[in-house]
Design a protein around this motif. Sequence first.
Motif, short mmCIF file in Angstrom:
data_model
loop_
_atom_site.label_atom_id
_atom_site.label_comp_id
_atom_site.label_asym_id
_atom_site.label_seq_id
_atom_site.Cartn_x
_atom_site.Cartn_y
_atom_site.Cartn_z
N LEU A 34 -10.61 -10.76 6.69
CA LEU A 34 -10.25 -9.17 6.81
C LEU A 34 -11.72 -8.67 7.14
O LEU A 34 -11.74 -7.44 7.52
N TRP B 66 -8.27 -3.69 -0.09
CA TRP B 66 -7.37 -4.97 0.43
C TRP B 66 -8.61 -6.17 0.26
O TRP B 66 -8.11 -7.08 -0.46
N ALA C 75 -1.72 -4.26 -3.06
CA ALA C 75 -1.79 -4.35 -1.49
C ALA C 75 -0.46 -3.93 -0.74
O ALA C 75 -0.84 -3.02 0.20
N LYS D 231 0.74 0.46 1.81
CA LYS D 231 1.51 0.70 3.02
C LYS D 231 2.10 1.89 3.00
O LYS D 231 2.32 2.78 3.97
N TYR E 198 -8.56 1.59 3.71
CA TYR E 198 -7.38 0.54 3.64
C TYR E 198 -7.88 -1.08 3.42
O TYR E 198 -7.52 -1.78 2.40
N PHE F 238 -8.03 -8.69 -3.14
CA PHE F 238 -7.56 -10.27 -2.78
C PHE F 238 -8.90 -10.92 -3.28
O PHE F 238 -8.75 -12.11 -3.31
#
Length: 670
Positions: free
Chosen positions: A473, A429, A402, A406, A425, A433
Amino acid sequence: MRRFLLFLSFLVATLTTTAQSVHWKSSVEHIADNKYQLIFEAAIPAGYHMYDMGPYQGGPNATTITITPGAGVTLDGAVEQLTEPKRYFDEMFGMEIGTFEDTARFSQKITLSQAKSEAKALIEWMICDDESCLPPDEVELKIELADASLAATAEANAENPDAAAEATEAEPVEKTAAPKDAAGGGSLWSLIIEAILWGFAALLTPCVFPMVPMTVSYFLKGEGGVTMGRIRAALYGFFIVALYTVPIAAIILITRFVGGDTVTADIFNWLATHWLPNVIFFLVFMIFAASFFGAFEITMPSWMDNKTDSKADTKGLGGIFFLALTLVLVSFSCTGPIVGSVLIKSTSGEFWTPILTMLAFSIAFALPFTLFAFFPSMLKNLPKSGGWLNSVKVVIGFIEVALGLKFLSVADQVYHWGILDREIYLAIWIVVFTLMGFYLLGKIKFAHDSEVKFVSVTRLALAIVTFSFVVYLIPGMWGAPLAGLSGYLPPITSQDFVLGGEGVAVVATPASQQSTARKYSDKLHLPHGLEGFFDLEEAEAYAAKVKKPIFIDFTGHGCVNCREMEMRVWSDPEVLNLLRNEYVICALYADDKMPVAESEWVTTDAGKTLKTLGKINSYYALKTYGVNAQPYYVLQGEEGTQLVEPRGYNLDVAAFVEFLKQGIAAYQAQ
């Protein structure tokens, strides 16, 4: 070894003095005809006081300002103290003295009898806190002077006197150097806290945890009894801190000594924004994640481990040092990506920010080794090594995947590749997760995992937290701001699909279809649907036409604090209303790699030609305002005048509203 300790002492003293130095700036005020007033202002570090001009015979070091006038400059009287000092009787010196706190202003009146000239000011001072004083310091300012149609400004930083001189502008421009914490005091503390948390987290990795009881036991069983064992354990912790901190400090100080602040800033800017280091760090994170999942083992070369380990068997300080070096090398496969993440996140600040963050990380990492040695009974409650350590390693692997995105995201935004927009993106994620949550529940197993016969309370709690994060999210896929993660996600302007107003689906206009009337608007965008400019000259021309002040936003694609400000502060209705209706917005990206037309290239004072938008904007910010950190907000009025003191990173919405209103009032008063 004695020389090594002396070097560390000198390094710490140097860093302390540098970090606490007074920041001086100067300006010129026109009084009447050919009469002027030179203003000198000191920004004094919190907790310290600076002595007034005295003089004090046999007392403290008073502040002195010695003016050397150039041709055509006549000094009218002596230097005056504009700030009233706090006066009290000092029992130690046996006399009444005066001190300044926070800020102090001084003035020198002059007469200018020719069109252009200059003056030099040598300032000497000393600052103290309640317990001790720093050595006396000095700085020389060079002030450019011109006739009554010009109000020149100059600035200098006590840490870099050579950068004090500023070129005189052609209009009555009033520019003020930024304080050293231009990126915001809160940002440095957040980096330090995050580094401390990573330091403690590193202890739970399989490379480090088993060494805690082993090394502590070694010290307690050594010669000299328990007391000597504790002293050696404390030195062991000190050497661990030094091995993590001194190399990065040495690199920074050497580059700063050789090339000054600009070279150091350029190195960090390159690390933080260039595609090559960002892609390399992304790949490193993915490789480490694969290793944590059990695909292969990453270790330092055996010859290196064996050599340092053999040195550790020797007695004395040398043996302790090499034992610490052995730990650092052996733990590299687990701490390497953590250290890299800590350093890269801190490179957008001032030159000493990476040193402080690495110091915080290493202290947190080394602290348990010393504590367990002082309180050996604590070892009885320490969990034994086992399958749980591999579970920790796998969880860190998920987090590595994760966080590694970046770096790729920064390169993608800076170079406008368009391969990792906000939806992609977030989708990655969400999947990462979700898989991590199933792993915590024992539904997924890796090669080196022990059998999970039942789900412990700890695993269940972590799974609940993980799945809750996934639920948080999911709305982001439809344009929810996700303010808590705004600094880590790509900007919402990169999202193709946003759920609009009242449940109506709104598709964002593709970049290729957007207006290109304003420079760079085909690639750069403002948040929250705001309209603005990305070239200062264009913004100034438009502002003069519509009679509005300019809101200059020094920002960056890879700037975490910039995204936080936009999502947490700019999103406030009152802030948005002021920005949209009362200001002309100009966003200047300091890390954009877009090449500009040859006619817009800029040549620096050192003769270097700048050809990309980011380098030109970064040079302008450093030369004009003395900052190389983002975000930094400047309110500019007619003919380039600065309306109020600029602001950096600060999440106080009410203060930001007041900042904007003060700028409007100052503009209307012009």
